[in-house]
Scaffold this motif. Structure first.
Motif, mmCIF file in Angstrom:
data_model
loop_
_atom_site.group_PDB
_atom_site.id
_atom_site.type_symbol
_atom_site.label_atom_id
_atom_site.label_comp_id
_atom_site.label_asym_id
_atom_site.label_seq_id
_atom_site.Cartn_x
_atom_site.Cartn_y
_atom_site.Cartn_z
ATOM 1 N N PRO A 232 47.805 20.333 43.143
ATOM 2 C CA PRO A 232 47.138 19.149 43.737
ATOM 3 C C PRO A 232 46.596 19.410 45.144
ATOM 4 O O PRO A 232 45.551 18.876 45.517
ATOM 5 N N ILE A 233 47.271 20.245 45.893
ATOM 6 C CA ILE A 233 46.793 20.569 47.240
ATOM 7 C C ILE A 233 45.469 21.322 47.162
ATOM 8 O O ILE A 233 44.519 21.009 47.864
ATOM 9 N N GLY B 73 42.754 18.955 45.966
ATOM 10 C CA GLY B 73 42.397 18.040 47.060
ATOM 11 C C GLY B 73 41.537 18.716 48.114
ATOM 12 O O GLY B 73 40.560 18.136 48.589
ATOM 13 N N ILE B 74 41.882 19.925 48.465
ATOM 14 C CA ILE B 74 41.089 20.656 49.458
ATOM 15 C C ILE B 74 39.692 20.943 48.921
ATOM 16 O O ILE B 74 38.704 20.766 49.617
ATOM 17 N N ILE C 79 37.920 17.159 47.938
ATOM 18 C CA ILE C 79 37.901 16.091 48.947
ATOM 19 C C ILE C 79 37.680 16.668 50.342
ATOM 20 O O ILE C 79 36.774 16.259 51.065
ATOM 21 N N GLY C 80 38.478 17.625 50.716
ATOM 22 C CA GLY C 80 38.423 18.166 52.075
ATOM 23 C C GLY C 80 37.146 18.928 52.381
ATOM 24 O O GLY C 80 36.507 18.695 53.419
#
Length: 88
Positions: free
Chosen positions: A8-9, A12-13, A16-17
């Motif tokens: 998930p990290i 997400g990066i 989204i990031g």
């Protein structure tokens, strides 16, 4: 267990990031591409200074020509230098 947290990290990066970072900098570049009032004032001051320096140079050239008509080298064209026009 670590793979459950890392996945998930990373997602997400990536989704989204990274787009947020790119879009943030694109909007900053677009807003900084415009001239501020301070920039316009500085450009006006520099234009006035360049015009005054051009006038001073003409004065010096007239004085030198009156004192010694042959002070310019013979290889240069006798055409007048381009003038800086006054915008105001």
């Amino acid at each position: 267990m670590d793979e459950i947290i890392v996945a998930p990290i990373v997602v997400g990066i990536l989704f989204i990031g990274l787009p947020w970072l790119i879009l943030h900098h694109v909007t900053k570049w677009k807003t900084s591409a415009t001239l501020t009032r301070e920039d316009e004032n500085l450009l006006d001051e520099l234009h006035d200074m360049a015009r005054r320096l051009d006038d001073r140079l003409d004065t010096v050239e007239r004085i030198l020509t009156a004192d010694n008509p042959n002070w310019k080298s013979g290889g240069e064209l006798d055409a007048p230098a381009p003038r800086i026009s006054n915008r105001h």
